[in-house]
Scaffold this motif. Sequence first.
Motif, PDB file in Angstrom:
ATOM      1  N   VAL A 280       0.839  -1.210   0.000  1.00 14.53           N
ATOM      2  CA  VAL A 280       0.000   0.000   0.000  1.00 14.53           C
ATOM      3  C   VAL A 280       0.872   1.257   0.000  1.00 14.53           C
ATOM      4  O   VAL A 280       0.580   2.229  -0.706  1.00 14.53           O
ATOM      5  CB  VAL A 280      -0.882   0.060   1.272  1.00 14.53           C
ATOM      6  CG1 VAL A 280      -1.926   1.135   1.172  1.00 14.53           C
ATOM      7  CG2 VAL A 280      -1.509  -1.263   1.566  1.00 14.53           C
ATOM      8  N   GLU A 281       1.956   1.225   0.762  1.00 12.28           N
ATOM      9  CA  GLU A 281       2.844   2.397   0.817  1.00 12.28           C
ATOM     10  C   GLU A 281       3.587   2.569  -0.506  1.00 12.28           C
ATOM     11  O   GLU A 281       3.733   3.683  -1.005  1.00 12.28           O
ATOM     12  CB  GLU A 281       3.871   2.229   1.943  1.00 12.28           C
ATOM     13  CG  GLU A 281       3.251   2.171   3.321  1.00 12.28           C
ATOM     14  CD  GLU A 281       4.247   1.750   4.406  1.00 12.28           C
ATOM     15  OE1 GLU A 281       4.276   2.423   5.445  1.00 12.28           O
ATOM     16  OE2 GLU A 281       4.991   0.764   4.216  1.00 12.28           O
ATOM     17  N   LEU A 282       4.021   1.443  -1.064  1.00  8.06           N
ATOM     18  CA  LEU A 282       4.704   1.512  -2.359  1.00  8.06           C
ATOM     19  C   LEU A 282       3.748   2.023  -3.434  1.00  8.06           C
ATOM     20  O   LEU A 282       4.110   2.830  -4.282  1.00  8.06           O
ATOM     21  CB  LEU A 282       5.242   0.128  -2.746  1.00  8.06           C
ATOM     22  CG  LEU A 282       6.507  -0.304  -2.015  1.00  8.06           C
ATOM     23  CD1 LEU A 282       6.764  -1.796  -2.189  1.00  8.06           C
ATOM     24  CD2 LEU A 282       7.717   0.488  -2.530  1.00  8.06           C
ATOM     25  N   ASP A 283       2.513   1.554  -3.355  1.00 10.13           N
ATOM     26  CA  ASP A 283       1.521   1.976  -4.345  1.00 10.13           C
ATOM     27  C   ASP A 283       1.313   3.484  -4.303  1.00 10.13           C
ATOM     28  O   ASP A 283       1.324   4.145  -5.334  1.00 10.13           O
ATOM     29  CB  ASP A 283       0.180   1.263  -4.108  1.00 10.13           C
ATOM     30  CG  ASP A 283      -0.868   1.705  -5.114  1.00 10.13           C
ATOM     31  OD1 ASP A 283      -0.958   1.085  -6.185  1.00 10.13           O
ATOM     32  OD2 ASP A 283      -1.568   2.714  -4.846  1.00 10.13           O
ATOM     33  N   LEU A 284       1.106   4.013  -3.107  1.00 18.26           N
ATOM     34  CA  LEU A 284       0.795   5.443  -2.998  1.00 18.26           C
ATOM     35  C   LEU A 284       1.968   6.289  -3.487  1.00 18.26           C
ATOM     36  O   LEU A 284       1.794   7.300  -4.172  1.00 18.26           O
ATOM     37  CB  LEU A 284       0.399   5.807  -1.557  1.00 18.26           C
ATOM     38  CG  LEU A 284      -0.252   7.179  -1.377  1.00 18.26           C
ATOM     39  CD1 LEU A 284      -1.443   7.371  -2.301  1.00 18.26           C
ATOM     40  CD2 LEU A 284      -0.694   7.383   0.072  1.00 18.26           C
ATOM     41  N   TRP A 285       3.177   5.832  -3.185  1.00 12.09           N
ATOM     42  CA  TRP A 285       4.360   6.550  -3.671  1.00 12.09           C
ATOM     43  C   TRP A 285       4.405   6.514  -5.210  1.00 12.09           C
ATOM     44  O   TRP A 285       4.537   7.554  -5.867  1.00 12.09           O
ATOM     45  CB  TRP A 285       5.635   5.931  -3.066  1.00 12.09           C
ATOM     46  CG  TRP A 285       6.880   6.349  -3.761  1.00 12.09           C
ATOM     47  CD1 TRP A 285       7.295   7.639  -3.978  1.00 12.09           C
ATOM     48  CD2 TRP A 285       7.849   5.489  -4.389  1.00 12.09           C
ATOM     49  NE1 TRP A 285       8.479   7.632  -4.698  1.00 12.09           N
ATOM     50  CE2 TRP A 285       8.843   6.336  -4.956  1.00 12.09           C
ATOM     51  CE3 TRP A 285       7.981   4.105  -4.503  1.00 12.09           C
ATOM     52  CZ2 TRP A 285       9.943   5.828  -5.635  1.00 12.09           C
ATOM     53  CZ3 TRP A 285       9.088   3.605  -5.181  1.00 12.09           C
ATOM     54  CH2 TRP A 285      10.056   4.461  -5.735  1.00 12.09           C
ATOM     55  N   LEU A 286       4.260   5.314  -5.790  1.00  8.47           N
ATOM     56  CA  LEU A 286       4.346   5.184  -7.252  1.00  8.47           C
ATOM     57  C   LEU A 286       3.220   5.953  -7.942  1.00  8.47           C
ATOM     58  O   LEU A 286       3.438   6.668  -8.917  1.00  8.47           O
ATOM     59  CB  LEU A 286       4.280   3.698  -7.647  1.00  8.47           C
ATOM     60  CG  LEU A 286       5.471   2.839  -7.216  1.00  8.47           C
ATOM     61  CD1 LEU A 286       5.145   1.354  -7.356  1.00  8.47           C
ATOM     62  CD2 LEU A 286       6.719   3.186  -8.036  1.00  8.47           C
ATOM     63  N   TRP A 287       2.018   5.824  -7.402  1.00  2.00           N
ATOM     64  CA  TRP A 287       0.861   6.465  -8.032  1.00  2.00           C
ATOM     65  C   TRP A 287       0.979   7.987  -7.979  1.00  2.00           C
ATOM     66  O   TRP A 287       0.754   8.673  -8.973  1.00  2.00           O
ATOM     67  CB  TRP A 287      -0.432   5.993  -7.364  1.00  2.00           C
ATOM     68  CG  TRP A 287      -1.660   6.521  -8.035  1.00  2.00           C
ATOM     69  CD1 TRP A 287      -2.233   6.062  -9.182  1.00  2.00           C
ATOM     70  CD2 TRP A 287      -2.465   7.632  -7.600  1.00  2.00           C
ATOM     71  NE1 TRP A 287      -3.350   6.814  -9.491  1.00  2.00           N
ATOM     72  CE2 TRP A 287      -3.513   7.775  -8.542  1.00  2.00           C
ATOM     73  CE3 TRP A 287      -2.418   8.509  -6.515  1.00  2.00           C
ATOM     74  CZ2 TRP A 287      -4.494   8.764  -8.429  1.00  2.00           C
ATOM     75  CZ3 TRP A 287      -3.392   9.492  -6.409  1.00  2.00           C
ATOM     76  CH2 TRP A 287      -4.419   9.619  -7.354  1.00  2.00           C
ATOM     77  N   SER A 288       1.364   8.510  -6.807  1.00  2.00           N
ATOM     78  CA  SER A 288       1.442   9.970  -6.675  1.00  2.00           C
ATOM     79  C   SER A 288       2.544  10.520  -7.580  1.00  2.00           C
ATOM     80  O   SER A 288       2.405  11.572  -8.183  1.00  2.00           O
ATOM     81  CB  SER A 288       1.665  10.376  -5.218  1.00  2.00           C
ATOM     82  OG  SER A 288       2.900   9.884  -4.779  1.00  2.00           O
ATOM     83  N   PHE A 289       3.619   9.764  -7.723  1.00  2.29           N
ATOM     84  CA  PHE A 289       4.688  10.127  -8.649  1.00  2.29           C
ATOM     85  C   PHE A 289       4.126  10.173 -10.081  1.00  2.29           C
ATOM     86  O   PHE A 289       4.393  11.098 -10.843  1.00  2.29           O
ATOM     87  CB  PHE A 289       5.781   9.059  -8.504  1.00  2.29           C
ATOM     88  CG  PHE A 289       6.983   9.233  -9.373  1.00  2.29           C
ATOM     89  CD1 PHE A 289       8.021  10.059  -8.969  1.00  2.29           C
ATOM     90  CD2 PHE A 289       7.093   8.549 -10.576  1.00  2.29           C
ATOM     91  CE1 PHE A 289       9.137  10.207  -9.769  1.00  2.29           C
ATOM     92  CE2 PHE A 289       8.216   8.693 -11.370  1.00  2.29           C
ATOM     93  CZ  PHE A 289       9.239   9.529 -10.966  1.00  2.29           C
ATOM     94  N   GLY A 290       3.330   9.185 -10.416  1.00  4.56           N
ATOM     95  CA  GLY A 290       2.764   9.088 -11.775  1.00  4.56           C
ATOM     96  C   GLY A 290       1.838  10.241 -12.109  1.00  4.56           C
ATOM     97  O   GLY A 290       1.953  10.837 -13.178  1.00  4.56           O
ATOM     98  N   ILE A 291       0.938  10.571 -11.186  1.00  2.00           N
ATOM     99  CA  ILE A 291      -0.022  11.623 -11.557  1.00  2.00           C
ATOM    100  C   ILE A 291       0.617  13.010 -11.558  1.00  2.00           C
ATOM    101  O   ILE A 291       0.049  13.952 -12.065  1.00  2.00           O
ATOM    102  CB  ILE A 291      -1.304  11.617 -10.690  1.00  2.00           C
ATOM    103  CG1 ILE A 291      -0.963  11.691  -9.207  1.00  2.00           C
ATOM    104  CG2 ILE A 291      -2.187  10.420 -10.985  1.00  2.00           C
ATOM    105  CD1 ILE A 291      -2.097  12.307  -8.423  1.00  2.00           C
ATOM    106  N   GLN A 292       1.823  13.079 -10.997  1.00  2.00           N
ATOM    107  CA  GLN A 292       2.525  14.363 -11.063  1.00  2.00           C
ATOM    108  C   GLN A 292       3.469  14.450 -12.268  1.00  2.00           C
ATOM    109  O   GLN A 292       4.248  15.395 -12.382  1.00  2.00           O
ATOM    110  CB  GLN A 292       3.276  14.612  -9.758  1.00  2.00           C
ATOM    111  CG  GLN A 292       2.282  14.961  -8.630  1.00  2.00           C
ATOM    112  CD  GLN A 292       2.887  14.863  -7.247  1.00  2.00           C
ATOM    113  OE1 GLN A 292       3.885  15.490  -6.962  1.00  2.00           O
ATOM    114  NE2 GLN A 292       2.267  14.057  -6.389  1.00  2.00           N
ATOM    115  N   SER A 293       3.411  13.422 -13.122  1.00  2.00           N
ATOM    116  CA  SER A 293       4.220  13.463 -14.353  1.00  2.00           C
ATOM    117  C   SER A 293       3.279  13.502 -15.544  1.00  2.00           C
ATOM    118  O   SER A 293       2.919  12.460 -16.086  1.00  2.00           O
ATOM    119  CB  SER A 293       5.098  12.216 -14.486  1.00  2.00           C
ATOM    120  OG  SER A 293       5.522  11.746 -13.252  1.00  2.00           O
ATOM    121  N   PRO A 294       2.866  14.693 -15.945  1.00  2.76           N
ATOM    122  CA  PRO A 294       1.851  14.803 -17.008  1.00  2.76           C
ATOM    123  C   PRO A 294       2.284  14.194 -18.339  1.00  2.76           C
ATOM    124  O   PRO A 294       1.439  13.827 -19.150  1.00  2.76           O
ATOM    125  CB  PRO A 294       1.610  16.313 -17.140  1.00  2.76           C
ATOM    126  CG  PRO A 294       2.584  17.000 -16.251  1.00  2.76           C
ATOM    127  CD  PRO A 294       3.355  15.994 -15.467  1.00  2.76           C
TER     128      PRO A 294
END
Length: 306
Positions: A280-294
């Motif tokens: 869950v922690e890895l997911d949130l890190w990866l996902w938040s990184f992704g949505i901040q890379s347009p």
Amino acid sequence: MEEVRSSSAWVASRSSHVTIDSSGLEKVVNEINGSIPKVEWNFEGIHYFDNGPLTVQYLFVLDALNFCFWPDKDLSYDNLALGLKEALEKDNSVFDADRLQMYTGPELRELLKWPRPLPLEDERIRLLHEVGLELEKNFGGKAANIVESCGKSATTLVATIARHFPGFRDHSVYKGHQVFLYKRAQIFAADLWGAFKGQGYGEFNDIASITIFADYIVPAVLRQLGVLRYSAALASVIEANNEIGSGTEEEVELRACSIYAVEKMRDLITIKSGKQVLSVELDLWLWSFGIQSPSLQHHRTLSIYY
Ligand SMILES: Nc1nc2c(c(CN[C@H]3C=C[C@H](O)[C@@H]3O)cn2[C@@H]2O[C@H](COP(=O)(O)O)[C@@H](O)[C@H]2O)c(=O)[nH]1
């Protein structure tokens, strides 16, 4: 979530369009160096929270609709989370089970203040009706009662939701084998855990059993990090923004290899640093990184699951 883990591993061991680059994976783990960049749940400040059962109802409705935003280039998950939050703040009965069964497409749009039809709007409405009806029939109308019936087990919660709500049965058949992905059911457990900070409705003794949530952002991030590699044919389909059919080998490999790769990352972090980390922690890190890379290009599949 043993079946998610084992069926994803099965796909990863036979996949050809998507492969896991173990040296890329090891490089990312070395860079993390035992501590995953901490991302707060609700870092965007877009979710409803009142520390009670209405928050559970909100999160369940949110995750019932948490899929396929990309066909409308201006729509994102944020519009859904914030739109539902504001609707609930205006009228605390909007997610009552009887009302969930009545919504029409235009009414849902109005609730979200969205000016045009939503992607897969008819499916979104069907799923809202399904949630309302089943909540009313078996859970006294309250999603909080589902959670209370699960004895602080996220695994039981995911299984209970999948049993009662067909719309959450996120699975595929790959080379003749059933593959379980359960993105929206698992993210509901994770959202409770994040929102309630592991207490009350968010207390799960087995939160470590949850995998990542296989959506269209995380595979693209893993590829950018050098953890996933795509075949030339798959890469060109994604780069051309062409759709990938739901249930195709390519689609199942993208999702299952993402789950398996992050499970491998997690194991390697533990081996190297001795620290236990949660998917869950890895997911949130990866996902938040992704949505901040347009500029990140993701795969496009019309799906009710993610
Ligand atoms: N793996 C993973 N996928 C996630 C989320 C979330 C939101 N989680 C909330 C929980 C705590 C945080 O504060 C977040 O606000 C949405 N998605 C998926 O992303 C896609 C939407 O992308 P775009 O069209 O760009 O908005 C779509 O498939 C959606 O289902 C997550 O956490 N993990």
